[in-house]
Scaffold this active site. Structure first.
Site, PDB file in Angstrom:
ATOM      1  N   CYS A   7      -2.337  -5.135  -8.045  1.00  0.00           N
ATOM      2  CA  CYS A   7      -2.743  -4.802  -6.690  1.00  0.00           C
ATOM      3  C   CYS A   7      -2.027  -5.731  -5.707  1.00  0.00           C
ATOM      4  O   CYS A   7      -2.274  -6.934  -5.678  1.00  0.00           O
ATOM      5  CB  CYS A   7      -4.255  -4.955  -6.633  1.00  0.00           C
ATOM      6  SG  CYS A   7      -4.862  -4.707  -5.023  1.00  0.00           S
ATOM      7  N   ASN A  11       0.411  -1.793  -1.906  1.00  0.00           N
ATOM      8  CA  ASN A  11       0.176  -0.775  -2.935  1.00  0.00           C
ATOM      9  C   ASN A  11      -0.514  -1.338  -4.169  1.00  0.00           C
ATOM     10  O   ASN A  11      -0.305  -2.502  -4.524  1.00  0.00           O
ATOM     11  CB  ASN A  11       1.507  -0.154  -3.368  1.00  0.00           C
ATOM     12  CG  ASN A  11       2.113   0.697  -2.276  1.00  0.00           C
ATOM     13  OD1 ASN A  11       1.423   1.486  -1.637  1.00  0.00           O
ATOM     14  ND2 ASN A  11       3.401   0.524  -2.040  1.00  0.00           N
ATOM     15  N   VAL A  13      -0.817  -0.500  -8.230  1.00  0.00           N
ATOM     16  CA  VAL A  13      -0.104   0.244  -9.267  1.00  0.00           C
ATOM     17  C   VAL A  13      -0.866   0.139 -10.584  1.00  0.00           C
ATOM     18  O   VAL A  13      -1.282  -0.951 -10.979  1.00  0.00           O
ATOM     19  CB  VAL A  13       1.337  -0.306  -9.424  1.00  0.00           C
ATOM     20  CG1 VAL A  13       2.114   0.518 -10.431  1.00  0.00           C
ATOM     21  CG2 VAL A  13       2.062  -0.310  -8.077  1.00  0.00           C
ATOM     22  N   ASP A 109       0.258 -12.443  -8.589  1.00  0.00           N
ATOM     23  CA  ASP A 109       1.480 -11.656  -8.829  1.00  0.00           C
ATOM     24  C   ASP A 109       2.654 -12.555  -9.199  1.00  0.00           C
ATOM     25  O   ASP A 109       3.507 -12.193 -10.012  1.00  0.00           O
ATOM     26  CB  ASP A 109       1.827 -10.812  -7.583  1.00  0.00           C
ATOM     27  CG  ASP A 109       1.950 -11.651  -6.302  1.00  0.00           C
ATOM     28  OD1 ASP A 109       1.166 -12.615  -6.139  1.00  0.00           O
ATOM     29  OD2 ASP A 109       2.837 -11.351  -5.481  1.00  0.00           O
TER      30      ASP A 109
HETATM   31  N1  LIG Z   1      11.569   2.911  -2.788  1.00  0.00           N
HETATM   32  C1  LIG Z   1      11.083   2.478  -1.614  1.00  0.00           C
HETATM   33  N2  LIG Z   1      11.691   2.816  -0.445  1.00  0.00           N
HETATM   34  C2  LIG Z   1      11.204   2.370   0.755  1.00  0.00           C
HETATM   35  N3  LIG Z   1      10.161   1.568   0.872  1.00  0.00           N
HETATM   36  C3  LIG Z   1       9.540   1.215  -0.265  1.00  0.00           C
HETATM   37  C4  LIG Z   1       9.947   1.635  -1.553  1.00  0.00           C
HETATM   38  N4  LIG Z   1       9.126   1.088  -2.472  1.00  0.00           N
HETATM   39  C5  LIG Z   1       8.235   0.346  -1.791  1.00  0.00           C
HETATM   40  N5  LIG Z   1       8.487   0.427  -0.477  1.00  0.00           N
HETATM   41  C6  LIG Z   1       7.790  -0.272   0.583  1.00  0.00           C
HETATM   42  O1  LIG Z   1       8.014  -1.653   0.352  1.00  0.00           O
HETATM   43  C7  LIG Z   1       6.871  -2.408   0.717  1.00  0.00           C
HETATM   44  C8  LIG Z   1       6.428  -3.211  -0.431  1.00  0.00           C
HETATM   45  O2  LIG Z   1       5.937  -2.369  -1.420  1.00  0.00           O
HETATM   46  P1  LIG Z   1       5.250  -2.923  -2.730  1.00  0.00           P
HETATM   47  O3  LIG Z   1       6.320  -3.478  -3.624  1.00  0.00           O
HETATM   48  O4  LIG Z   1       4.408  -1.858  -3.309  1.00  0.00           O
HETATM   49  O5  LIG Z   1       4.380  -4.113  -2.082  1.00  0.00           O
HETATM   50  P2  LIG Z   1       3.080  -4.868  -2.579  1.00  0.00           P
HETATM   51  O6  LIG Z   1       3.278  -5.198  -4.040  1.00  0.00           O
HETATM   52  O7  LIG Z   1       3.020  -6.090  -1.718  1.00  0.00           O
HETATM   53  O8  LIG Z   1       1.899  -3.975  -2.361  1.00  0.00           O
HETATM   54  C9  LIG Z   1       5.826  -1.422   1.181  1.00  0.00           C
HETATM   55  O9  LIG Z   1       5.842  -1.403   2.595  1.00  0.00           O
HETATM   56  C10 LIG Z   1       6.289  -0.099   0.580  1.00  0.00           C
HETATM   57  O10 LIG Z   1       5.877   0.999   1.356  1.00  0.00           O
HETATM   58  C1  LIG Z   2       2.754 -14.288  -1.195  1.00  0.00           C
HETATM   59  C2  LIG Z   2       1.839 -13.095  -1.445  1.00  0.00           C
HETATM   60  C3  LIG Z   2       1.156 -12.706  -0.142  1.00  0.00           C
HETATM   61  C4  LIG Z   2       2.716 -11.921  -1.916  1.00  0.00           C
HETATM   62  O1  LIG Z   2       1.917 -10.769  -2.038  1.00  0.00           O
HETATM   63  P1  LIG Z   2       2.493  -9.254  -2.094  1.00  0.00           P
HETATM   64  O2  LIG Z   2       3.740  -9.198  -1.291  1.00  0.00           O
HETATM   65  O3  LIG Z   2       2.782  -8.961  -3.556  1.00  0.00           O
HETATM   66  O4  LIG Z   2       1.394  -8.392  -1.601  1.00  0.00           O
HETATM   67  C5  LIG Z   2       0.804 -13.419  -2.574  1.00  0.00           C
HETATM   68  O5  LIG Z   2       1.475 -13.850  -3.709  1.00  0.00           O
HETATM   69  C6  LIG Z   2      -0.189 -14.470  -2.144  1.00  0.00           C
HETATM   70  O6  LIG Z   2      -1.153 -14.168  -1.458  1.00  0.00           O
HETATM   71  N1  LIG Z   2       0.039 -15.742  -2.560  1.00  0.00           N
HETATM   72  C7  LIG Z   2      -0.832 -16.864  -2.318  1.00  0.00           C
HETATM   73  C8  LIG Z   2      -0.070 -18.094  -1.917  1.00  0.00           C
HETATM   74  C9  LIG Z   2       0.967 -18.576  -2.926  1.00  0.00           C
HETATM   75  O7  LIG Z   2       1.403 -17.843  -3.808  1.00  0.00           O
HETATM   76  O8  LIG Z   2       1.342 -19.776  -2.828  1.00  0.00           O
HETATM   77  K   LIG Z   3       5.770 -10.165  -3.368  1.00  0.00           K
END
Ligand SMILES: Nc1ncnc2c1ncn2[C@@H]1O[C@H](COP(=O)(O)OP(=O)(O)O)[C@@H](O)[C@H]1O
Ligand SMILES: CC(C)(COP(=O)(O)O)[C@@H](O)C(=O)NCCC(=O)O
Ligand SMILES: [K+]
Length: 256
Positions: A7, A11, A13, A109
């Site tokens: 999560c 998004n 997954v 993550d």
């Molecule tokens: N293939 C893609 N093309 C364009 N935008 C994308 C694609 N895949 C993900 N995104 C966008 O990239 C951003 C990060 O997505 P994601 O990796 O799912 O983030 P998180 O893990 O932080 O939820 C989001 O704004 C998502 O909509």
């Molecule tokens: C840096 C992040 C916001 C990234 O989250 P994501 O982009 O995967 O949604 C997440 O790993 C987080 O909340 N980290 C806590 C602070 C740290 O990792 O030091």
């Molecule tokens: K990230």
């Protein structure tokens, strides 16, 4: 079978792991208010669509959004009769403990990326994850997460530009044909795309100089393939790296 749930801030997954391969990967937006029943309705509809009859015995969750974990726990308990392993909680063991400042709560993550990348490639790595934030996770020789960099994500930067400047539209990130844009949209796309290429190349160069040992760079996250087109930086792009890390951490906890 294992249901792995990653999560992120944008998004969530779900992937089903049969012990050898992922049977399917399902994606929904992250919402803390989504109930266990709503997850199940969505999940069963999609697995039926893919013709899968999963037999889930185990669930592992990594969440950068603490509030969603409650409903995901209820989902695991109610529909699969299991208590999920939640990365970052005291009862979830990690193959290598992170080495960071005392009191720091590392994003789960990032711990999962480190475990997945070490399992596939060994140590001395930088994992670049293009999510809501762009994170750089440094994995030491022994596989421990030893720190990194957090930069604003690509879509966040585009959104901030649109919100702050009255005349700038919202645009989607793409690979620009040219650097010099001849209209507003092309100018923004060039700025964000080449700006990010410069950001990841520059940060990785500085990480390498500071770390002072040869390092490989692994890219992951939704936008990684797009940025890999603009730079030679990445040794490999692995879109399933976080999911793989979840299977590694789950297997490690089973053995404990
Ligand atoms: N293939 C893609 N093309 C364009 N935008 C994308 C694609 N895949 C993900 N995104 C966008 O990239 C951003 C990060 O997505 P994601 O990796 O799912 O983030 P998180 O893990 O932080 O939820 C989001 O704004 C998502 O909509
Ligand atoms: C840096 C992040 C916001 C990234 O989250 P994501 O982009 O995967 O949604 C997440 O790993 C987080 O909340 N980290 C806590 C602070 C740290 O990792 O030091
Ligand atoms: K990230």
């Amino acid at each position: 079978m294992l249901l792995a749930i990653d999560c992120g801030n944008t998004n969530t997954v779900f992937s089903i792991w049969d012990g050898e391969k992922f049977l399917c990967t399902l994606r929904t937006s992250t919402h803390h208010a989504r109930t266990a029943d709503a997850y199940f309705t969505w999940f069963t509809t999609l697995v039926a669509h893919y013709g899968i009859t999963p037999d889930i015995q185990h669930v592992i969750i990594s969440s950068t959004v603490p509030r969603v974990v409650f409903n995901l726990r209820v989902f695991a308990d109610r529909f699969f009769g299991c208590r999920p392993v939640v990365v970052g909680k005291p009862d979830c063991a990690l193959p290598q403990a992170p080495r960071v400042d005392e009191g720091t709560i590392v994003g789960p993550d990032r711990l999962v990326n480190a475990a997945g990348a070490y399992d596939r490639h060994g140590g001395d790595l930088v994992v670049v994850d293009f999510g809501t934030a762009t994170t750089f996770d440094v994995v030491a020789e022994d596989g421990a997460y030893v720190g990194g960099v957090i930069a604003p994500g690509v879509n966040l930067s585009l959104e901030a530009l649109h919100m702050a400047a009255a005349a700038l539209p919202h645009v989607d990130v793409t690979t620009p044909q040219k650097v010099i844009g001849t209209n507003t949209v092309d100018c923004i796309q060039s700025g964000v795309y080449w700006g990010y290429v410069g950001l990841v190349e520059g940060i990785c160069a500085r990480i390498r100089a500071e770390y002072d040992r040869p390092m490989r760079v692994i890219g992951t996250g939704g936008l990684a393939p797009l940025f890999a087109q603009g730079t030679q930086l990445f040794d490999t792009i692995e879109e399933d790296l976080t999911m793989h890390g979840l299977t590694v951490i789950h297997a490690y906890n089973q053995k404990m």
